[in-house]
Design a protein around this motif. Structure first.
Motif, mmCIF file in Angstrom:
data_model
loop_
_atom_site.group_PDB
_atom_site.id
_atom_site.type_symbol
_atom_site.label_atom_id
_atom_site.label_comp_id
_atom_site.label_asym_id
_atom_site.label_seq_id
_atom_site.Cartn_x
_atom_site.Cartn_y
_atom_site.Cartn_z
ATOM 1 N N ARG A 216 0.807 -1.153 -0.048
ATOM 2 C CA ARG A 216 -0.243 0.149 0.218
ATOM 3 C C ARG A 216 0.729 1.433 -0.058
ATOM 4 O O ARG A 216 0.542 2.337 0.512
ATOM 5 C CB ARG A 216 -1.086 0.097 1.325
ATOM 6 C CG ARG A 216 -2.013 -1.288 1.110
ATOM 7 C CD ARG A 216 -3.125 -0.798 2.003
ATOM 8 N NE ARG A 216 -3.187 -1.676 3.192
ATOM 9 C CZ ARG A 216 -3.899 -1.727 4.287
ATOM 10 N NH1 ARG A 216 -4.852 -0.870 4.179
ATOM 11 N NH2 ARG A 216 -3.938 -2.311 5.228
ATOM 12 N N ASN A 217 1.894 1.309 -0.748
ATOM 13 C CA ASN A 217 2.747 2.480 -1.024
ATOM 14 C C ASN A 217 2.012 3.308 -2.097
ATOM 15 O O ASN A 217 1.859 2.763 -3.125
ATOM 16 C CB ASN A 217 4.334 2.281 -1.183
ATOM 17 C CG ASN A 217 4.959 1.599 0.055
ATOM 18 O OD1 ASN A 217 5.197 2.418 1.118
ATOM 19 N ND2 ASN A 217 5.452 0.487 -0.067
ATOM 20 N N GLU A 218 1.732 4.570 -1.723
ATOM 21 C CA GLU A 218 0.833 5.347 -2.674
ATOM 22 C C GLU A 218 1.236 5.244 -4.106
ATOM 23 O O GLU A 218 0.641 5.035 -5.181
ATOM 24 C CB GLU A 218 0.416 6.546 -2.137
ATOM 25 C CG GLU A 218 -0.179 7.422 -2.964
ATOM 26 C CD GLU A 218 -0.475 8.614 -2.402
ATOM 27 O OE1 GLU A 218 -1.276 9.707 -3.009
ATOM 28 O OE2 GLU A 218 -0.336 9.009 -1.238
ATOM 29 N N HIS A 219 2.557 5.676 -4.149
ATOM 30 C CA HIS A 219 3.262 5.819 -5.580
ATOM 31 C C HIS A 219 3.355 4.599 -6.403
ATOM 32 O O HIS A 219 3.284 4.528 -7.497
ATOM 33 C CB HIS A 219 4.434 6.595 -5.541
ATOM 34 C CG HIS A 219 4.394 8.099 -5.061
ATOM 35 N ND1 HIS A 219 3.268 8.953 -5.238
ATOM 36 C CD2 HIS A 219 5.130 8.716 -4.073
ATOM 37 C CE1 HIS A 219 3.223 9.994 -4.675
ATOM 38 N NE2 HIS A 219 4.722 10.003 -3.987
ATOM 39 N N SER A 220 3.737 3.552 -5.733
ATOM 40 C CA SER A 220 3.759 2.249 -6.341
ATOM 41 C C SER A 220 2.311 1.627 -6.820
ATOM 42 O O SER A 220 2.160 1.071 -7.945
ATOM 43 C CB SER A 220 4.600 1.295 -5.373
ATOM 44 O OG SER A 220 3.831 1.100 -4.353
ATOM 45 N N MET A 221 1.324 2.195 -6.015
ATOM 46 C CA MET A 221 -0.150 1.700 -6.573
ATOM 47 C C MET A 221 -0.469 2.317 -7.667
ATOM 48 O O MET A 221 -1.020 1.792 -8.536
ATOM 49 C CB MET A 221 -1.060 1.844 -5.367
ATOM 50 C CG MET A 221 -0.970 1.182 -4.155
ATOM 51 S SD MET A 221 -1.831 1.578 -2.731
ATOM 52 C CE MET A 221 -3.551 1.444 -3.508
ATOM 53 N N GLU A 222 -0.034 3.745 -7.889
ATOM 54 C CA GLU A 222 -0.165 4.528 -9.057
ATOM 55 C C GLU A 222 0.562 4.004 -10.129
ATOM 56 O O GLU A 222 0.027 3.805 -11.219
ATOM 57 C CB GLU A 222 0.263 5.862 -8.762
ATOM 58 C CG GLU A 222 -0.738 6.683 -7.726
ATOM 59 C CD GLU A 222 0.144 8.086 -7.393
ATOM 60 O OE1 GLU A 222 1.224 8.314 -7.900
ATOM 61 O OE2 GLU A 222 -0.533 8.777 -6.499
ATOM 62 N N THR A 223 1.922 3.714 -10.108
ATOM 63 C CA THR A 223 2.518 2.933 -11.056
ATOM 64 C C THR A 223 2.231 1.731 -11.382
ATOM 65 O O THR A 223 2.130 1.380 -12.853
ATOM 66 C CB THR A 223 4.117 2.652 -10.430
ATOM 67 O OG1 THR A 223 4.648 3.995 -9.878
ATOM 68 C CG2 THR A 223 5.134 2.413 -11.448
ATOM 69 N N SER A 224 1.420 0.854 -10.664
ATOM 70 C CA SER A 224 0.919 -0.511 -10.877
ATOM 71 C C SER A 224 -0.306 -0.196 -11.743
ATOM 72 O O SER A 224 -0.504 -0.996 -12.835
ATOM 73 C CB SER A 224 0.675 -1.371 -9.711
ATOM 74 O OG SER A 224 1.872 -1.689 -8.950
ATOM 75 N N ILE A 225 -0.920 0.639 -11.213
ATOM 76 C CA ILE A 225 -2.298 0.868 -12.179
ATOM 77 C C ILE A 225 -2.118 1.341 -13.453
ATOM 78 O O ILE A 225 -2.663 0.897 -14.510
ATOM 79 C CB ILE A 225 -3.142 2.068 -11.468
ATOM 80 C CG1 ILE A 225 -3.684 1.401 -10.205
ATOM 81 C CG2 ILE A 225 -4.371 2.404 -12.056
ATOM 82 C CD1 ILE A 225 -4.382 2.427 -9.233
#
Length: 257
Positions: A216-225
């Motif tokens: 649930r690291n915010e930027h890695s979630m953005e990157t994954s999406i």
């Protein structure tokens, strides 16, 4: 444990900012940026200069501020004489950036413009190392103490055809406190290597981004999406379901006294 943020253990970090936990992690690793490396096996300095120019052509400095920094770095590398020993270079790039640069290098080798090049990366990367006090310090889902990423990088890179694959200890954090999965790939100009570049580098980098996303690291979630949208139909990273922690605590408290 007076130096722990929560006052009783170090699972939530320390009272002083960490260069991985508070800087490298959210600013670079969560996006997939890390130390991509290459060595000109010919030993010729002119080959290194050619790879510098090729790397600049492959980088879009307008995409992110990280790319602007990388473009400036490689642009000035020759002027700043950033070579120690071998004709080698290191450049922070994300998965797509590494793929683009490596394909460009392999094309130059195929055209006979430079000699063979070996690419690799540092273990101090988004997915190459499991080290709870450094590289995985802000993976807070409990898996920061396991060897998931290093072993998956090792096995996946072997299956995808990398030239050199290593699973080893060390890396500056102390024996037994980290596991590293490394690789090297010789760019010989072949079409086969083009396929290995596309398959293995994406695996090597995005596996780490995926794990940071699951924590649930915010930027890695953005990157994954964004990765899922771009790679729809070929690759997919599972996105975590976010919950309201307080609502869960209230629900559990009704049944657990």
């Amino acid at each position: 444990m007076e130096i722990s943020k929560n006052g009783h253990d170090d699972k939530d970090g320390f009272i002083w900012p960490s260069y991985v936990e508070d800087i490298m992690g959210p600013m670079l690793f969560d996006y997939g940026y890390g130390p991509f490396r290459w060595v000109c096996l010919s030993g010729k300095h002119e080959d290194l200069v050619a790879t510098d120019h090729a790397a600049m052509e492959a980088i879009d400095p307008e995409r992110r501020y990280q790319d602007r920094d990388n473009y400036n770095w490689i642009r000035d590398a020759e002027k700043n004489q950033l070579v120690v020993g071998t004709e080698a270079r290191i450049l922070y790039q994300d998965a797509q950036g590494r793929i683009d640069v490596a394909l460009k290098f392999n094309e130059l080798v195929r055209e006979g413009k430079i000699g063979p090049v070996m690419i690799g990366r540092d273990h101090h990367d988004v997915s190459g190392t499991d080290s709870p006090f450094r590289e995985t310090s802000n993976i807070r889902d409990g898996s920061n103490v396991t060897a998931d990423m290093a072993v998956q990088c090792y096995a996946g890179n072997a299956a995808r055809g990398m030239s050199l694959i290593a699973l080893h200890n060390g890396g500056g954090t102390g024996i037994g406190k980290s596991i590293n999965g490394g690789f090297g790939l010789v760019l010989d100009g072949s079409e086969l290597v083009d396929e290995i570049i596309r398959s293995a580098i994406s695996w090597d980098v995005m596996g780490g981004v995926a794990r940071r996303n699951w924590a649930r690291n915010e930027h890695s979630m953005e990157t994954s999406i964004a990765f899922n949208e771009e790679k729809q139909g070929t690759d997919h990273i599972t996105i975590p379901y976010l919950t309201d922690d307080e609502a869960i605590r209230e629900a559990v408290s009704k049944y657990v006294k």
